[in-house]
Design an enzyme around this catalytic site. Structure first.
Site, short mmCIF file in Angstrom:
data_model
loop_
_atom_site.label_atom_id
_atom_site.label_comp_id
_atom_site.label_asym_id
_atom_site.label_seq_id
_atom_site.Cartn_x
_atom_site.Cartn_y
_atom_site.Cartn_z
N SER A 21 0.80 -1.22 0.00
CA SER A 21 0.00 0.00 0.00
C SER A 21 0.84 1.28 0.00
CB SER A 21 -0.92 0.01 1.22
OG SER A 21 -0.17 -0.06 2.41
N THR A 212 0.00 6.18 1.84
CA THR A 212 -0.23 4.84 1.31
C THR A 212 -1.20 4.88 0.12
OG1 THR A 212 -2.00 4.51 2.94
CG2 THR A 212 0.22 3.77 3.54
N TYR A 213 -1.52 3.70 -0.39
CA TYR A 213 -2.35 3.56 -1.59
C TYR A 213 -3.56 4.49 -1.53
CZ TYR A 213 -5.27 1.40 -5.18
OH TYR A 213 -6.05 1.18 -6.28
N PRO A 214 -3.76 5.34 -2.56
CA PRO A 214 -4.70 6.44 -2.45
C PRO A 214 -6.15 6.16 -2.84
CG PRO A 214 -3.46 6.66 -4.48
CD PRO A 214 -2.92 5.44 -3.77
N HIS A 266 -7.13 -3.22 0.35
CA HIS A 266 -6.35 -2.04 0.72
C HIS A 266 -6.90 -1.45 2.02
CE1 HIS A 266 -4.19 -2.08 -3.04
NE2 HIS A 266 -5.33 -2.12 -3.71
#
Length: 443
Positions: A21, A212-214, A266
């Protein structure tokens, strides 16, 4: 996407999945340690496949059929698009525009009484009985004469407190951000458009490696990541200055956000362990990064504690009610100066920040009514923030009883902890960035 490739190639070998992530070293290392069997994601694969097939079966065919029929009716454009999400979204906008266009204002009167008890004064809203004369079907008082009669009946009269409760309550920190919740906040607080937020988030993740992963639609965090808190905290406090509020932070504290069962793919958007000079960030990137960090730090702060008092007074056969709150411990709200405690049914005419001490049976002198003339207003045109909220809570706009029942079951499942069962309109990559939204002259 990978499952489709593996199926196309006829793969029969076991498949393991690694979820990463963020691009910082700690997050990548943790992701590599946490590889898992791809079979656990069959449900998500099937859901994506269902959306794809719906787009082919309904979207393409109905777009073709509608376009041909429209041209038979004189339509001059090239085509009319039908979309599984787009059409429903545009339908919400059209319904809102029609509601505004056809709105008929209603004049009504709001009544609040001024009371005096032994240890102080307060105000309370009128609570009409259902059979009260002069009310419309929504319980609004339309007749000024009734308001004047009520004032005559209660002014100068002594009533008594018939209901009183004084409860100490707590309020948990808000969960870390999902992309839609961050888009809503960014629109309301800063006026940023959804596509600009997505672009800035992608930059924070990919270019700056600060978050982290948006594009996650999750607001929870895996419990295994709690061990990274000291390193994340060190990076955040190096990059930003939050000052005195952080004196109460406890990195061993676990808020309700730490729940592995609610992070199927996620997790929520949080800061990484990267230390950086954030002066190189754009204005929107700085604003978003600070909000993400603030929300993460709030998970390690004490609960907000406050007193909630609710009172009902009866005088001359009429009832008046109010409530008030008194902060006891700021807790996580120290990170958000100026934020008020949530109060249901908040109304300036009947809410008091602090109520004087009293008890059931106490005498309460009514000094008269404040009669305020008001007029109903049409609903507002959708903004990015309110349209995103409507997409998340689309069940509020459904009128078909059969479909409402399906949404109710989804909501019940979500409350029971089955997060993936929750349903809204669209996905976390934000339909707003891809759907042309018509604007009227009033928008």
């Amino acid at each position: 996407l990978i499952d489709e490739i593996l199926e196309f190639l006829g793969n029969r070998k076991p498949v393991r999945r690694v979820l990463i992530s963020g691009f910082d070293e700690t997050t990548v290392a943790n992701g590599l340690k946490g590889e898992c069997d791809n079979a656990g994601f069959i449900g998500l694969r099937d859901a994506a496949r269902s959306r794809s097939r719906a787009d082919w079966l309904a979207g393409m065919n109905l777009s073709r059929a509608i376009s041909l029929h429209a041209k038979e009716c004189g339509f001059q454009g090239s085509h009319i698009a039908y979309g599984r999400v787009m059409t429903a979204l545009l339908g919400l906008i059209v319904q809102r525009d029609l509601a505004i266009e056809n709105f008929v204002p209603v004049d009504y009167f709001a009544l609040s009484a001024r009371f005096k008890v032994t240890k102080g004064d307060f105000r309370a809203r009128w609570k009409p009985y259902p059979s009260q004369a002069g009310l419309d079907e929504r319980g609004r008082l339309l007749d000024r004469r009734v308001a004047d009669q009520l004032n005559t009946a209660v002014q100068g009269k002594t009533g008594k407190v018939v209901e009183y409760s004084d409860t100490e309550k707590t309020e948990s920190a808000p969960l870390p951000f999902s992309v839609d919740q961050l888009q809503i906040l960014a629109s309301k607080k800063f006026g940023y458009k959804s596509d600009a937020v997505l672009k800035a988030l992608q930059s924070l993740y990919e270019k700056h490696e600060l978050t982290t992963y948006p594009r996650s639609d999750c607001q929870y965090l895996p419990e295994s990541q709690h061990a990274d808190a000291p390193e994340v905290y060190a990076a955040v406090t190096n990059n930003l200055q939050f000052g005195a509020p952080l004196q109460d932070i406890d990195l061993t504290r676990k808020s309700r956000a730490w729940n592995t069962s609610k992070t199927p793919v996620h997790h929520a958007i949080i800061p990484t362990t990267r230390r950086a000079n954030i002066s190189v960030l754009s204005g929107i990137e700085q604003d978003l990064y600070e909000e993400i960090c603030r929300r993460y730090l709030a998970q390690f702060m004490p609960l907000h504690r406050y007193r909630q008092v609710e009172v009902v007074v009866e005088v001359s056969g009429q009832r008046f009610g109010t409530s008030g709150t008194t902060p006891l411990l700021p807790g996580w709200k120290a990170l958000y100066p100026g934020m008020k405690t949530k109060k249901k049914g908040e109304d300036d005419s009947g809410e008091n920040d602090v109520l004087p001490p009293m008890a059931v049976g106490d005498a309460a002198l009514c000094e008269g009514l404040d009669i305020t003339a008001k007029k109903t207003t049409p609903p507002d045109h959708f903004t990015d923030a309110t349209l995103l909220d409507a997409m998340i809570n689309v069940h509020k706009y459904v009128t078909d009883e059969r479909i409402k029942a399906i949404f109710k079951q989804m909501i019940d499942d979500r409350k029971a902890g089955e997060e993936e069962a929750a349903g809204g309109l669209g996905t976390a990559d934000s339909t707003l960035t891809r759907t042309p939204i018509p604007r009227t002259s009033g928008q």
